[in-house]
Design a protein around this motif. Structure first.
Motif, PDB file in Angstrom:
ATOM      1  N   LEU A  90       0.848  -1.185   0.000  1.00 60.19           N
ATOM      2  CA  LEU A  90       0.000   0.000   0.000  1.00 60.19           C
ATOM      3  C   LEU A  90       0.884   1.235   0.000  1.00 60.19           C
ATOM      4  O   LEU A  90       1.848   1.328   0.772  1.00 60.19           O
ATOM      5  CB  LEU A  90      -0.899   0.018   1.243  1.00 60.19           C
ATOM      6  CG  LEU A  90      -1.880  -1.145   1.408  1.00 60.19           C
ATOM      7  CD1 LEU A  90      -2.558  -1.065   2.773  1.00 60.19           C
ATOM      8  CD2 LEU A  90      -2.929  -1.122   0.306  1.00 60.19           C
ATOM      9  N   GLU A  91       0.567   2.179  -0.879  1.00 60.64           N
ATOM     10  CA  GLU A  91       1.254   3.459  -0.881  1.00 60.64           C
ATOM     11  C   GLU A  91       0.267   4.546  -1.269  1.00 60.64           C
ATOM     12  O   GLU A  91      -0.851   4.247  -1.721  1.00 60.64           O
ATOM     13  CB  GLU A  91       2.449   3.438  -1.823  1.00 60.64           C
ATOM     14  CG  GLU A  91       2.125   3.101  -3.267  1.00 60.64           C
ATOM     15  CD  GLU A  91       3.379   3.100  -4.134  1.00 60.64           C
ATOM     16  OE1 GLU A  91       4.010   4.166  -4.239  1.00 60.64           O
ATOM     17  OE2 GLU A  91       3.697   2.034  -4.688  1.00 60.64           O
ATOM     18  N   SER A  92       0.638   5.778  -1.067  1.00 58.60           N
ATOM     19  CA  SER A  92      -0.286   6.873  -1.335  1.00 58.60           C
ATOM     20  C   SER A  92      -0.797   6.818  -2.775  1.00 58.60           C
ATOM     21  O   SER A  92      -0.007   6.814  -3.730  1.00 58.60           O
ATOM     22  CB  SER A  92       0.406   8.219  -1.086  1.00 58.60           C
ATOM     23  OG  SER A  92       0.704   8.380   0.286  1.00 58.60           O
ATOM     24  N   GLY A  93      -2.114   6.727  -2.915  1.00 57.71           N
ATOM     25  CA  GLY A  93      -2.746   6.734  -4.225  1.00 57.71           C
ATOM     26  C   GLY A  93      -2.717   5.425  -4.977  1.00 57.71           C
ATOM     27  O   GLY A  93      -3.279   5.328  -6.074  1.00 57.71           O
ATOM     28  N   ILE A  94      -2.085   4.374  -4.398  1.00 60.41           N
ATOM     29  CA  ILE A  94      -1.934   3.111  -5.139  1.00 60.41           C
ATOM     30  C   ILE A  94      -2.104   1.916  -4.197  1.00 60.41           C
ATOM     31  O   ILE A  94      -1.526   1.882  -3.105  1.00 60.41           O
ATOM     32  CB  ILE A  94      -0.559   3.014  -5.839  1.00 60.41           C
ATOM     33  CG1 ILE A  94      -0.344   4.202  -6.777  1.00 60.41           C
ATOM     34  CG2 ILE A  94      -0.456   1.711  -6.632  1.00 60.41           C
ATOM     35  CD1 ILE A  94       1.020   4.215  -7.439  1.00 60.41           C
ATOM     36  N   VAL A  95      -2.886   0.932  -4.654  1.00 58.97           N
ATOM     37  CA  VAL A  95      -3.016  -0.355  -3.974  1.00 58.97           C
ATOM     38  C   VAL A  95      -2.463  -1.427  -4.894  1.00 58.97           C
ATOM     39  O   VAL A  95      -2.894  -1.549  -6.045  1.00 58.97           O
ATOM     40  CB  VAL A  95      -4.495  -0.647  -3.625  1.00 58.97           C
ATOM     41  CG1 VAL A  95      -4.636  -2.061  -3.067  1.00 58.97           C
ATOM     42  CG2 VAL A  95      -5.025   0.374  -2.630  1.00 58.97           C
TER      43      VAL A  95
END
Length: 357
Positions: A90-95
């Motif tokens: 998980l990262e900002s703006g993206i799964v």
């Protein structure tokens, strides 16, 4: 579709026990379980419950979600053709998903949100921790169907009405709207908080709260001239701006004594229904017999019938099963201690063995 308890998984020490109790029912239709979900629909700012739907391209390994920020308190589930997978990253703006996918797969990324909680400080006067609910006007997730103006319903064609969510066929519920009754009131009376249900009223599809935002395939009948035709696999997403959820167990919250006794009472009802010919026969509140110094704190509350009925239960020798405080009070809003919980459970087990062996 979200699972029964999104916050109970095999990694938790209480997993097996919760699942075992969750298989105990109070009715022969197996719709009313001993353990009930805590209702909630209020979330912290920027972390509401959302569902994001995608169709994959060949080799796709991630999904972009605008304004998404990872949060350890939030559960993320990726449903690929109805099969749930945990995200690999998980990262900002993206799964991210941990493998490349074939093209044309239907994917839903479910973000559980972070529930706004009332947090107690564990003192007797402020011991409760519980999820908060919003004051918005509740509405079941809905979607007007393409052929709504020509929609036809008849009991003869009822089997032609089919709704599928990620490979699972939903239960069709016939909702009759009484004169002067709103559709929301009729749905509340008929569906309530049951999961995975649907109905179609005047060409509009309504589904259970737990399906809010998930993609659906709908079959229904409509009139084409003088001919009745069946619309096949219309793809829709039913949504609501104010839904009410009950898919969390909330294992870490603290509960008042009254709520703990409601759970014991539901177990008691289950035993009476399972092991006696007549089943459970409740007393109305006015007919309960035991003297309680603080009875006025119980009568009129949502738990009064459950609590007052179980407090009337006795062993064969005539002694009451559950002890009160020295001043004969029950203190329904004070949270149970671990010691009290053990005593209550042990005495309940002793009574059950004596009564039903």
């Amino acid at each position: 579709m979200t699972q029964r308890w999104i916050d109970v998984s095999p990694k938790h020490w209480f997993y097996r026990n919760v699942l075992e109790v969750d298989r105990l029912y109070l009715d022969h239709k197996k719709e009313n379980t001993v353990i009930q979900g805590k209702l909630y629909n209020k979330f912290i700012t920027g972390k509401s419950r959302t569902v994001h739907n995608f169709t994959t391209t060949e080799g796709q390994t991630s999904f972009k979600i605008k304004n998404y920020k990872p949060d350890s308190r939030e559960l993320v589930i990726i449903y690929i053709d109805g099969v749930p997978y945990p995200p690999s990253k998980l990262e900002s703006g993206i799964v991210h998903v941990g493998f490349p996918m074939a093209g044309g797969k239907e994917v839903s990324v479910y973000l559980s949100g972070v529930v706004d909680m009332k947090k107690g400080d564990h003192t007797p006067a402020n011991c409760q921790t519980y999820p908060l609910t919003d004051t918005c006007e509740l509405a079941y997730p809905s979607k007007k169907l393409e052929m709504a103006g020509r929609y036809v319903f008849s009991p003869y064609y009822s089997l032609n009405e089919i709704v599928v969510c990620m490979g699972k066929k939903l239960k069709r519920v016939n909702v009759m709207v009484a004169n002067g009754e709103s559709i929301q009131a009729a749905l509340t009376r008929t569906i309530g908080h049951k999961r995975d249900c649907f109905t179609i009223i005047q060409g509009t599809l309504y589904v259970s709260y737990n399906l809010n935002g998930f993609p659906l395939l709908v079959n229904y009948n409509y009139k084409s001239g003088a001919v009745i035709k069946n619309r096949q696999k219309e793809k829709v997403v039913a949504t609501s701006k104010c839904a009410m959820y009950n898919d969390r167990f909330f294992p870490e919250i603290t509960v008042p004594r009254a709520e703990f006794f409601v759970i014991l009472q539901r177990l008691r009802v289950n035993l009476y229904n399972k092991f006696t010919d007549r089943g459970y026969q409740p007393k109305v509140v006015a007919k309960t017999e035991r003297y309680l110094a603080d009875r006025n704190k119980i009568v009129g509350k949502w738990y009064d019938e459950d609590v007052l009925n179980i407090l009337d239960e006795k062993f064969n020798d005539g002694c009451y099963v559950f002890p009160l405080y020295e001043d004969d009070s029950f203190q329904p809003e004070v949270c149970v201690t671990r010691a009290e919980a053990v005593v209550y459970l042990h005495r309940f087990m002793e009574w059950a063995l004596e009564r039903f062996r």
